[in-house]
Design a protein around this motif. Structure first.
Motif, PDB file in Angstrom:
ATOM      1  N   UNK A  21      30.114  51.061  36.485  1.00  0.00           N
ATOM      2  CA  UNK A  21      28.671  50.899  36.303  1.00  0.00           C
ATOM      3  C   UNK A  21      28.202  49.477  36.592  1.00  0.00           C
ATOM      4  N   UNK A  22      29.145  48.588  36.930  1.00  0.00           N
ATOM      5  CA  UNK A  22      28.752  47.244  37.322  1.00  0.00           C
ATOM      6  C   UNK A  22      29.117  46.145  36.347  1.00  0.00           C
ATOM      7  N   UNK A  23      29.869  46.477  35.303  1.00  0.00           N
ATOM      8  CA  UNK A  23      30.315  45.462  34.354  1.00  0.00           C
ATOM      9  C   UNK A  23      31.658  44.892  34.809  1.00  0.00           C
ATOM     10  N   UNK A  24      31.819  43.608  34.618  1.00  0.00           N
ATOM     11  CA  UNK A  24      33.065  42.939  35.002  1.00  0.00           C
ATOM     12  C   UNK A  24      34.029  42.951  33.822  1.00  0.00           C
ATOM     13  N   UNK A  25      35.252  43.401  34.080  1.00  0.00           N
ATOM     14  CA  UNK A  25      36.273  43.410  33.025  1.00  0.00           C
ATOM     15  C   UNK A  25      36.673  41.972  32.694  1.00  0.00           C
ATOM     16  N   UNK A  26      36.656  41.651  31.400  1.00  0.00           N
ATOM     17  CA  UNK A  26      36.973  40.296  30.962  1.00  0.00           C
ATOM     18  C   UNK A  26      38.066  40.348  29.896  1.00  0.00           C
ATOM     19  N   UNK A  27      39.306  39.981  30.237  1.00  0.00           N
ATOM     20  CA  UNK A  27      40.373  39.921  29.226  1.00  0.00           C
ATOM     21  C   UNK A  27      40.095  38.789  28.245  1.00  0.00           C
ATOM     22  N   UNK A  28      40.208  39.050  26.961  1.00  0.00           N
ATOM     23  CA  UNK A  28      39.894  38.024  25.967  1.00  0.00           C
ATOM     24  C   UNK A  28      40.857  36.844  26.025  1.00  0.00           C
ATOM     25  N   UNK A 225      41.754  48.689  37.464  1.00  0.00           N
ATOM     26  CA  UNK A 225      42.447  49.632  36.581  1.00  0.00           C
ATOM     27  C   UNK A 225      43.819  49.092  36.188  1.00  0.00           C
ATOM     28  N   UNK A 226      44.551  48.574  37.147  1.00  0.00           N
ATOM     29  CA  UNK A 226      45.872  48.015  36.840  1.00  0.00           C
ATOM     30  C   UNK A 226      45.755  46.847  35.863  1.00  0.00           C
ATOM     31  N   UNK A 227      44.739  46.010  36.078  1.00  0.00           N
ATOM     32  CA  UNK A 227      44.560  44.852  35.193  1.00  0.00           C
ATOM     33  C   UNK A 227      44.240  45.292  33.769  1.00  0.00           C
ATOM     34  N   UNK A 228      43.381  46.294  33.643  1.00  0.00           N
ATOM     35  CA  UNK A 228      43.021  46.786  32.305  1.00  0.00           C
ATOM     36  C   UNK A 228      44.243  47.387  31.615  1.00  0.00           C
ATOM     37  N   UNK A 229      45.024  48.182  32.338  1.00  0.00           N
ATOM     38  CA  UNK A 229      46.204  48.808  31.747  1.00  0.00           C
ATOM     39  C   UNK A 229      47.244  47.764  31.340  1.00  0.00           C
ATOM     40  N   UNK A 230      47.386  46.729  32.141  1.00  0.00           N
ATOM     41  CA  UNK A 230      48.322  45.650  31.791  1.00  0.00           C
ATOM     42  C   UNK A 230      47.824  44.904  30.554  1.00  0.00           C
ATOM     43  N   UNK A 231      46.548  44.572  30.537  1.00  0.00           N
ATOM     44  CA  UNK A 231      45.994  43.797  29.418  1.00  0.00           C
ATOM     45  C   UNK A 231      46.034  44.568  28.106  1.00  0.00           C
ATOM     46  N   UNK A 232      45.975  45.906  28.174  1.00  0.00           N
ATOM     47  CA  UNK A 232      45.975  46.712  26.951  1.00  0.00           C
ATOM     48  C   UNK A 232      47.339  47.357  26.678  1.00  0.00           C
ATOM     49  N   UNK A 233      48.365  46.958  27.472  1.00  0.00           N
ATOM     50  CA  UNK A 233      49.740  47.448  27.272  1.00  0.00           C
ATOM     51  C   UNK A 233      49.838  48.973  27.379  1.00  0.00           C
ATOM     52  N   UNK A 234      49.132  49.544  28.344  1.00  0.00           N
ATOM     53  CA  UNK A 234      49.156  50.992  28.519  1.00  0.00           C
ATOM     54  C   UNK A 234      49.495  51.377  29.960  1.00  0.00           C
TER      55      UNK A 234
END
Length: 748
Positions: A21-28, A225-234
């Protein structure tokens, strides 16, 4: 152990959907935020400097400190909202060019104050400001979304988190299931709510303009998607069939996210969807219901197409006055962008509706002008400014046409004020607007370029006058079954009179007719003997209902057959209340009827009941106004009325409605829906039928159903009955019996 849980089934797919939807994923782990308020200062500074070319970096710390002070208020975020939506000074969000803002999504952002902490599943940032959070649960979770709401409500009530809920403007909750329509406390579905200090009110969202959202969803980005899965350990769920299914764009959670947080829609909500109400109980924050949102968009769409009038058909209890308030803000900006000055008018035809409308607008912060004469209206028509008050607050002019004489020269707009656009909201356009009278002609003459928006829950659809003929086509429709499904209003249960009381009433009528012969019907039903039997039933039923419901705060209303019957009922009530052994003496045969004290009807309630008589020619206007306010506060138990308060009267505690006469056509639906407002844990409103209204209701409901069929086609099948019928009640009882088969029911 299965890798699929709440995070992998709902949260991670939701994060990826928001990225689309246009939001940028930001790892804390790569971000920095101010733990006092969860503002991300780097993102904030970058956006402020970009949006405001004249601003320098050295100005930003002072701006952040200003926001911190704003968040310290006890205002449910009103001050922060005024700051982020301001068009003057240093702008915090660019609403004219949405691409000029930064949009980010994070997960598990900690909201910390001392030892207390909570971590929403998802937080949305606009220019570094955490304005939304989303809580998700997996389908069929224990307790459904209610469990999450209860947990959040505890946080809302914690004073330590108050500044966070001043920052967060909107919340969403989902357990990724479709709605179970008509549930009083919905346990499944995707809902939204305004931030609060108390209990959050869940709002349904049913998208009506899906075609407009067809292009807002971008393609999936495998790298993200890969970055989100890595950051959330999934990483383990990557490529699995279940994960691929959970990413579907049409899941309940994703539909809500698209409808509310696609950029254009979210920008609209931030600017126009919130109302802060200053009430006797304190400040309340409301958010637009979805039918109000789509009605507002539909009005603007019609105006853009050159349409100058139309009807918003929203059922009673759906917030039509609030809709007008939202439109004052939205259409004010809409016309300003077209270099026009908008002036808004709310037209009513009764003094009580004028007072109610003025109060509703004032508690929402509008400056209200009141017009009750032709001369005042004429003077107002010469104004060529959007607001005419010292505070510069948005304003509306409430006009009571009941006070106008039939005069063809009511008022004429200033021909030289070409930039002024007047917008008339005409309340309750199902009565009093007679095309043969002068008012409609005068209103047309007052400003031929004015926009006229009719508001009604029951448009006239008969063979004679039709609302559509007078005020144009329907702009937007929201009928009562949709309102019931969305939990905004209640279904009704129609109760027959108990057999022994029906026999007493029939016997009383027969005896009076024998004694007095040829007595007129009106006098017959107002006779002390008949009224005494009728009052017996009302008092017995009302007090027993309070015991059955376990709630002595509910109120009742008796719609009488005539003003004479209303006076007799109230008189006998007052006599019983003040006399230990009240009597009713009938002049015909001087027969004495001994009656018990009202308080003795049900021993569980030791406090005598109270009542008020509301007739247009009884007591002063101020007296009636005070009595009505006392009823709404719970200080009066029963109202005896004839024609007053059958429309436009909103008292949620009114849960027992006694019909002493048949009411015709649209007036019947108006009267019935006095008792359909949500109140505490009530699932139904109750209608006690002395008059046999079922046949009349069936006819009226069929006429409206036919009108909907003409308007909506196949959609009309979703609009059925306001009443819960006997078959449904029996089915519900059978279901309960089946569920409780293994349990003893003879002991609590």
């Amino acid at each position: 152990m299965s890798p699929f849980n709440e995070d992998s089934r709902v949260k991670i797919p939701a994060l990826l959907h928001l990225v689309r939807l246009g939001y940028t994923w930001l790892p804390l782990k790569k971000a920095r935020w101010d733990t006092r308020n969860n503002i991300f200062p780097d993102l904030f500074e970058e956006a402020v400097l970009r949006i405001n070319p004249g601003t320098v970096r050295e100005d930003v710390p002072a701006l952040l400190n200003e926001l911190q002070l704003t968040l310290a208020g006890e205002d449910l975020g009103r001050g922060l909202h005024q700051r982020i939506t301001a068009r003057s000074g240093v702008r915090l969000i660019d609403f004219d060019n949405l691409a000029n803002n930064s949009w980010h999504v994070v997960t598990e952002l900690p909201f910390i104050h001392g030892e207390d902490e909570f971590r929403p599943d998802i937080t949305l940032l606009v220019n570094g400001l955490p304005l939304v959070f989303v809580e998700v649960k997996k389908p069929m979770n224990a307790g459904g979304v209610l469990a999450e709401r209860a947990r959040m409500d505890r946080r809302h009530a914690n004073p330590k988190f108050r500044h966070f809920f001043n920052m967060v403007q909107l919340m969403a909750f989902s357990n990724n299931m479709n709605y179970d329509n008509g549930q009083f406390e919905p346990v499944q579905g995707a809902f939204y709510a305004a931030s609060t200090y108390g209990e959050a009110h869940f709002n349904y969202f049913r998208e009506e303009r899906a075609d407009e959202l067809a292009t807002v969803l971008g393609p999936a980005d495998e790298a993200v998607e890969n970055a989100v899965l890595v950051d959330t350990n999934l990483v383990a769920i990557k490529g699995t069939p279940e994960f691929e299914r959970n990413k579907a764009a049409d899941s309940p959670t994703h539909r809500l996210l698209t409808s509310m947080f696609s950029r254009e829609r979210f920008a609209f909500l931030l600017q126009y969807a919130f109302a802060w109400l200053t009430t006797e109980a304190g400040i309340e924050k409301h958010v637009m219901r979805y039918p109000q949102l789509f009605a507002t968009l539909a009005i603007a769409e019609r105006l853009a197409a050159g349409v100058r009038k139309g009807i918003v058909w929203h059922t009673q209890g759906s917030g039509k006055t609030a809709l007008a308030w939202y439109n004052v803000r939205y259409l004010g900006d809409w016309f300003q962008r077209r270099l026009q000055v908008a002036r808004f008018y709310f037209i009513v035809d009764r003094l009580d509706l004028l007072k109610q409308a003025c109060e509703e607008f004032r508690i929402r912060g509008l400056h209200v002008n009141v017009i009750e004469s032709r001369d005042a209206f004429t003077r107002d028509m010469k104004k060529a400014v959007a607001v005419d008050n010292n505070a510069g607050a948005p304003e509306i002019t409430v006009v009571n046409i009941q006070r106008f004489d039939d005069d063809p020269n009511i008022a004429t707009a200033n021909d030289y004020a070409l930039s002024v656009q007047r917008v008339y909201f005409l309340d309750e356009v199902h009565r009093s607007y007679n095309p043969k009278g002068s008012f409609l002609a005068n209103l047309e003459q007052s400003d031929r370029n004015a926009i006229k928006i009719g508001l009604t829950g029951t448009p006239l659809i008969g063979d004679q006058l039709k609302s559509r003929t007078l005020f144009g086509d329907y702009i937007h429709k929201y009928y009562y079954n949709a309102s019931i499904a969305d939990g905004y209003t209640l279904r009704l249960i129609r109760e027959e009179i108990a057999t022994r009381y029906r026999m007493q009433l029939q016997q009383a009528l027969a005896e009076v007719e024998i004694q007095q012969g040829g007595i007129e019907r009106k006098a017959l039903y107002a006779h002390p003997r008949f009224v005494g039997a009728m009052l017996d039933y009302i008092l017995d039923d009302f007090t027993r209902s309070r015991v059955a419901f376990g709630d002595d705060s509910i109120g009742g209303m008796v719609i009488c057959d005539s003003a004479e019957q209303a006076r007799e009922l109230h008189g006998q009530f007052q006599h019983r209340r003040t006399s230990p052994t009240p009597v009713v003496r009938e002049s015909a045969n001087d027969e004495v009827y001994e009656r018990r004290r009202v308080a003795d009807k049900v021993p569980a309630y030791n406090k005598p009941l109270t009542s008020a008589l509301i007739l247009h020619d009884e007591n002063s206007t101020q007296y009636r106004s005070d009595e009505i306010k006392a009823y709404k506060r719970g200080e009066i138990d029963l109202l005896f009325v004839y024609n007053m308060l059958l429309t436009g009267f909103d008292a949620p505690r009114l849960k027992k409605l006694y019909f002493g006469r048949v009411i015709k056509d649209h007036n019947l639906l108006q009267a019935l829906t006095r008792v359909n407002r949500r109140y505490r844990n009530f699932r139904y409103g109750y209608v006690v039928d002395f008059a046999g209204i079922q046949k009349e209701f069936d006819q009226v409901n069929r006429e409206y159903y036919d009108e909907l069929t003409r308007e909506l086609g196949d959609e009309a099948e979703h609009y059925s009955q306001l009443f819960m019928d006997s078959e449904e009640i029996r089915s519900a009882i059978d279901t309960i019996r089946e569920a409780l088969f293994d349990y003893a029911l003879d002991e609590a």
